[in-house]
Write an enzyme that holds these catalytic residues in place. Structure first.
Site, PDB file in Angstrom:
ATOM      1  N   MET A  36      -0.638 -15.533  -2.605  1.00 36.62           N
ATOM      2  CA  MET A  36       0.273 -16.740  -2.232  1.00 36.62           C
ATOM      3  C   MET A  36       0.210 -16.689  -0.833  1.00 36.62           C
ATOM      4  O   MET A  36       0.978 -17.390   0.155  1.00 36.62           O
ATOM      5  CB  MET A  36       2.010 -16.282  -2.503  1.00 36.62           C
ATOM      6  CG  MET A  36       2.133 -16.373  -4.046  1.00 36.62           C
ATOM      7  SD  MET A  36       3.842 -16.646  -4.382  1.00 36.62           S
ATOM      8  CE  MET A  36       4.818 -15.455  -3.361  1.00 36.62           C
ATOM      9  N   GLU A  41      -4.118  -7.019   5.423  1.00 37.05           N
ATOM     10  CA  GLU A  41      -5.257  -6.159   4.885  1.00 37.05           C
ATOM     11  C   GLU A  41      -4.994  -5.795   3.557  1.00 37.05           C
ATOM     12  O   GLU A  41      -5.989  -5.399   2.782  1.00 37.05           O
ATOM     13  CB  GLU A  41      -5.019  -4.766   6.052  1.00 37.05           C
ATOM     14  CG  GLU A  41      -6.074  -3.693   5.862  1.00 37.05           C
ATOM     15  CD  GLU A  41      -7.461  -4.077   5.699  1.00 37.05           C
ATOM     16  OE1 GLU A  41      -7.888  -4.789   6.048  1.00 37.05           O
ATOM     17  OE2 GLU A  41      -7.980  -3.349   4.658  1.00 37.05           O
ATOM     18  N   HIS A  43      -4.268  -7.610   1.092  1.00 34.23           N
ATOM     19  CA  HIS A  43      -4.872  -8.701   0.363  1.00 34.23           C
ATOM     20  C   HIS A  43      -6.325  -8.238   0.499  1.00 34.23           C
ATOM     21  O   HIS A  43      -7.263  -8.573  -0.606  1.00 34.23           O
ATOM     22  CB  HIS A  43      -4.595 -10.186   0.811  1.00 34.23           C
ATOM     23  CG  HIS A  43      -3.275 -10.378   0.512  1.00 34.23           C
ATOM     24  ND1 HIS A  43      -2.282 -10.656   1.441  1.00 34.23           N
ATOM     25  CD2 HIS A  43      -2.527 -10.913  -0.515  1.00 34.23           C
ATOM     26  CE1 HIS A  43      -1.266 -10.796   1.121  1.00 34.23           C
ATOM     27  NE2 HIS A  43      -1.109 -11.300  -0.236  1.00 34.23           N
TER      28      HIS A  43
HETATM   29  O1  PAF Z   1       1.795 -11.165  -5.852  1.00 30.56           O
HETATM   30  C1  PAF Z   1       1.807 -12.403  -5.717  1.00 30.56           C
HETATM   31  O2  PAF Z   1       1.319 -12.733  -4.447  1.00 30.56           O
HETATM   32  C2  PAF Z   1       2.081 -13.447  -6.580  1.00 30.56           C
HETATM   33  O3  PAF Z   1       3.247 -13.031  -7.547  1.00 30.56           O
HETATM   34  C3  PAF Z   1       1.126 -13.940  -7.515  1.00 30.56           C
HETATM   35  C4  PAF Z   1       0.454 -12.852  -8.404  1.00 30.56           C
HETATM   36  C5  PAF Z   1       0.026 -14.592  -6.724  1.00 30.56           C
HETATM   37  C6  PAF Z   1       1.494 -14.909  -8.572  1.00 30.56           C
HETATM   38  O4  PAF Z   1       2.171 -15.814  -7.964  1.00 30.56           O
END
Ligand code: PAF
Length: 286
Positions: A36, A41, A43
């Protein structure tokens, strides 16, 4: 002279599918990392994990309105697409899929994916509708991109187990990989929502992980589940957390409840608690 890598961005399902199909025709393995945005770090560690398993990595960036409750932080959720794209490019990601709300939920959209059981306790109880929103958008992202594998962080452990169940139940042909939680040096799990913490709250926040680590050690030593959970909740309240939504030891796969006595096999300890405006979650294996 150094050059800044740039990242191709697609915003439609058709363009996403065309790129993924071209890679697959060339025999390349494709990985997806749904996000989102407001990347940190944690991600980027998921991108690197995807790169270790795939030739091409697509990150998606979509702040999914369907997974926020009416009184939650959808409007305030941090957004910085240009900054995120630069971080993704530097990490070696190959494509950013950033659809608008109208592309994801066009006029007339009427389908919700609900995963019973594993999505019902803990965050499912504290955030009604949250996991239906997550399951619906993740099912769509997987069907839109058709990756060979998709990577999700273990920080959102219940979400990961909901996604594993959904992929299995709907026969979606994708390998789901869980990435270890990235942490600050003091143990706080990295999260986009940590940005909401004031300096004082940031100093208190590592107590969440410390309470879980202490509880895990006590469970390993044979103390009863009920007493350990109660002690961990008390520790969080004493540390200044305004509301403790749950501290629970559960079975690691289906997140079923354990008995109140000593654990008899592997478990997962999960917690969620509110510190100022930030609702923090964390979990550890036992
Ligand atoms: O973990 C997240 O950032 C969100 O829940 C996801 C998996 C991208 C779904 O919107």
């Amino acid at each position: 002279m150094s050059s800044v890598p740039s990242l191709p961005i697609v915003r439609t399902v058709a363009n996403l599918r065309a790129q993924v199909a071209a890679w697959k025709e060339a025999g390349e393995r494709v990985g997806l990392v749904p996000t989102m945005g407001a990347l940190h770090e944690g991600h980027l560690s998921l991108i690197r994990l995807a790169l270790a398993h795939a030739d091409r990595v697509v990150a998606s960036l979509f702040v999914n309105p369907a997974q926020f409750g009416p009184n939650e932080d959808l409007a305030a959720y941090p957004r910085d697409e240009a900054g995120d794209a630069a971080l993704l490019a530097a990490a070696g990601c190959h494509l950013l899929y950033a659809p608008g709300v109208g592309e994801m939920y066009p006029q007339g959209f009427a389908t919700t994916v609900m995963v019973r059981g594993v999505s019902e306790p803990m965050d499912g109880a504290a955030r009604p509708g949250h996991f239906a929103g997550v399951a619906t958008v993740v099912a769509k992202l997987l069907l839109q991109s058709g990756p060979d594998l998709a990577v999700f962080g273990e920080k959102d452990y219940q979400q990961l187990q909901v996604i594993r169940r959904l992929v299995c139940d709907l026969d979606i042909p994708v390998q789901i990989i869980g990435g270890p939680t990235a942490r600050a040096e003091d143990g706080l799990a990295l999260s986009s929502r940590n940005a909401y913490l004031t300096p004082d709250q940031r100093r208190a926040a590592p107590e969440l992980n410390a309470a879980l680590q202490e509880a895990a050690a006590r469970l390993r030593a044979g103390e009863p589940v009920a007493a350990v959970e109660t002690a961990a909740r008390a520790r969080l309240t004493a540390a200044g957390f305004a509301r403790v939504d749950y501290v629970e030891a559960r079975r690691p796969d289906d997140l079923g409840r354990l008995g109140p006595g000593p654990i008899e096999g592997p478990a997962r300890l999960l917690a969620a608690a509110l510190l100022g405006r930030a609702r923090l979650i964390d979990n550890v294996p036992v």
